[in-house]
Design an enzyme around this catalytic site. Structure first.
Site, PDB file in Angstrom:
ATOM      1  N   GLU A   6      28.837  10.564 -29.968  1.00 15.13           N
ATOM      2  CA  GLU A   6      27.898  11.467 -30.646  1.00 15.13           C
ATOM      3  C   GLU A   6      28.204  11.541 -32.142  1.00 15.13           C
ATOM      4  O   GLU A   6      28.414  12.618 -32.711  1.00 15.13           O
ATOM      5  CB  GLU A   6      27.895  12.848 -29.996  1.00 15.13           C
ATOM      6  CG  GLU A   6      27.358  12.810 -28.572  1.00 15.13           C
ATOM      7  CD  GLU A   6      27.135  14.185 -27.948  1.00 15.13           C
ATOM      8  OE1 GLU A   6      27.461  15.213 -28.583  1.00 15.13           O
ATOM      9  OE2 GLU A   6      26.610  14.226 -26.810  1.00 15.13           O
ATOM     10  N   GLU A  27      25.770   9.985 -20.933  1.00 16.83           N
ATOM     11  CA  GLU A  27      25.786  11.423 -20.647  1.00 16.83           C
ATOM     12  C   GLU A  27      24.392  11.847 -20.223  1.00 16.83           C
ATOM     13  O   GLU A  27      23.435  11.691 -20.985  1.00 16.83           O
ATOM     14  CB  GLU A  27      26.246  12.244 -21.862  1.00 16.83           C
ATOM     15  CG  GLU A  27      27.726  12.095 -22.182  1.00 16.83           C
ATOM     16  CD  GLU A  27      28.216  13.068 -23.241  1.00 16.83           C
ATOM     17  OE1 GLU A  27      27.637  14.187 -23.340  1.00 16.83           O
ATOM     18  OE2 GLU A  27      29.170  12.729 -23.967  1.00 16.83           O
TER      19      GLU A  27
END
Length: 513
Positions: free
Chosen positions: A194, A317
């Site tokens: 991220e 994810e």
């Protein structure tokens, strides 16, 4: 006459309480597309009770049976899922994790403050050796997420050498000093996590340049070690991020691009995990089904720059995210798991299966005690969640040949909005068995689907179903078997026509031979 008969059948079915759906299943003599088992991967972050108290209870624990501190019951449960890979140590935690702090004598390891998740102090007793040895117990391939935000290129390159190099080198010598002669040969490596957020709040352009630098030093000229390097990918619908990566990173430096998307109602008001309303359920499923549009659009960008389909889309994810259970640490992300989560799992896995030409890997967040977990633990107790049961039912798709299944679905309607009620996917395994997975997300309306089969004739039909009395039902430590798969008798095969009656909010797996 045929139209009249069809109309009469439709009326009869409508009166029986089943909404009508149709579909077509094509079974070619040979299918070139395989549903990668790695789509069914999992995620274990240093977060809440995922590692400590979840996977790992300590070598000295005499109350909970374990192997080198890892819970035996958790290992056996995950082996039932045929867990193909496990991502570790994060998540956001990965970009604050320094792997050398987690090797060597445990009483000499420095502590770390988990600033992202609860501010707790960890003793680093679960580190590289512990994780990779646990993956060997599980029969799963490790997926290591590298620190590129607070770490350095040398640190990540050293980690690769430490776990993979068989010859003599500073890092392989250090590995041997710590008790492991044979390398683990880790294939999957994440370069940051991220990067657009907790991994450094970078721009796509800046991250692409950083990625190029890191990827260069993870392997040799020709990547002779066969590393599968995964770039930190987009946050949901950030298509610009994917465009920049695919345009700016040479294809010899990248094997996968990540994508993160959670089924969230509202990040500011995520709602409860067990006492949700139908409106909250509908919004959750709308977010879950948005995964298909995300994959379509990210894939279109990847196709433009990678028409040979060499770079995988890795959804590392995904899952439902709600408010934590009342009375628990907000930073531990502990939530219960209901039939709503089973609906998320069933529909999402169908999407991944159907886009398996580009989606080669995915990781449910997370495996134990965090978010949409497949396992929950409480001291010596362990329960399997509805999501566990869906993934166990669906594991027949792993490494099977994908079969085209087209579904024309009726709508699940709430207010003025509509969602397709029925989704499905199909595959044929190496033993010649065909499996069809179907979900009905409508919480009130049963659905009947008639599927026309072409290219094969079947004689035997069996099935399993996962459903419950209420959408909000879950397995508790007092009642661990409230929800579990049962034999399914709602399917009939007549010639080339398969008719299936799906109960409200149900997941069905059929086996044809």
């Amino acid at each position: 006459m045929k139209k009249l008969i069809a109309a009469l059948v439709l009326v009869a079915c409508t009166l029986s309480g089943y909404a009508q759906n149709t579909g077509d299943l094509n079974v070619p003599a040979k299918s070139d597309r395989v549903i990668s088992r790695h789509i069914y991967g999992h995620f274990a972050e240093h977060l809440g009770r995922s590692i400590y108290g979840g996977f790992y209870v300590g070598e000295g624990n005499t109350k909970i049976p374990n192997t080198n501190g890892v819970r035996n019951d958790v290992v056996e449960a995950l082996k039932r899922l045929k867990i193909p890979n496990l991502r570790w140590p994060g998540g956001c935690f990965a970009d604050t994790y320094h792997w050398k702090h987690g090797i060597g004598p445990k009483d000499q390891r420095p502590t770390i403050v988990n600033a992202w998740w609860g501010g707790v102090t960890e003793d680093n007793s679960f580190g590289t050796h512990d994780f990779l040895n646990m993956c060997e117990l599980l029969g799963a391939e490790p997926y290591l997420a590298g620190n590129m935000a607070t770490g350095q290129v040398q640190e990540l390159a050293d980690w690769v050498q430490y776990v993979n190099f068989a010859g003599k080198s500073p890092m392989s010598d250090l590995r041997r000093e710590n008790g492991r002669d044979k390398p683990w040969n880790v294939k999957y490596w994440g370069v940051g996590n991220e990067a657009w957020g907790c991994g450094g709040n970078m721009t796509a352009e800046y991250y692409a340049n950083e990625y190029r630098k890191y990827a260069t030093f993870l392997a040799d000229w020709n990547n002779s070690g066969g590393l599968f390097r995964i770039a930190s990918g987009a946050n949901s619908a950030d298509y610009h991020w994917t465009e920049v990566l695919m345009k700016n990173v040479p294809k010899n430096l990248i094997e996968g691009v990540a994508l993160h998307h959670y089924s969230v109602i509202d990040w500011g008001a995520k709602g409860p995990s067990t006492t949700f309303s139908e409106e909250q359920y509908f919004k959750t499923m709308k977010s879950a089904l948005f995964m298909e549009e995300l994959i379509q659009k990210h894939t279109a960008i990847m196709d433009k720059y990678d028409p040979e389909n060499k770079v995988a889309l890795v959804v590392d994810e995904w899952g439902g995210w709600y408010e934590v259970e009342p009375g628990t640490n907000p930073g531990f992300l502990y939530q219960q798991n209901t039939m709503r989560d089973a609906m998320i799992a069933g529909t999402t896995l169908n999407i991944f299966n159907n886009y398996s030409n580009r989606v080669k890997m995915a990781n449910l967040a997370q495996a134990v005690n965090v978010l949409q977990a497949v396992i929950l633990t409480e001291e010596e107790k362990m329960i399997l969640t509805p999501t566990f049961h869906v993934m166990e039912m669906y594991n027949v798709h792993q490494d099977a040949a994908w079969l085209p299944l087209t579904i024309r679905s009726e709508s699940y309607t709430f207010g003025n909005e509509k969602l397709p009620a029925v989704s499905g996917s199909a595959s044929k395994d190496k033993n010649g068995l065909t499996h069809i997975s179907l979900t009905n997300i409508d919480p009130k309306q049963a659905q009947e689907i008639t599927i026309n089969i072409e290219g094969a004739k079947y004689k035997n039909l069996a099935g399993r179903v996962l459903t419950s009395k209420k959408l909000q039902d879950y397995n508790s430590f007092d009642k661990p078997n409230t929800i579990k798969p049962e034999n399914f008798k709602g399917a009939k095969l007549k010639g080339n026509t398969l008719t299936v009656k799906l109960p409200p909010f149900s997941v069905v797996m059929l086996e044809l031979k």
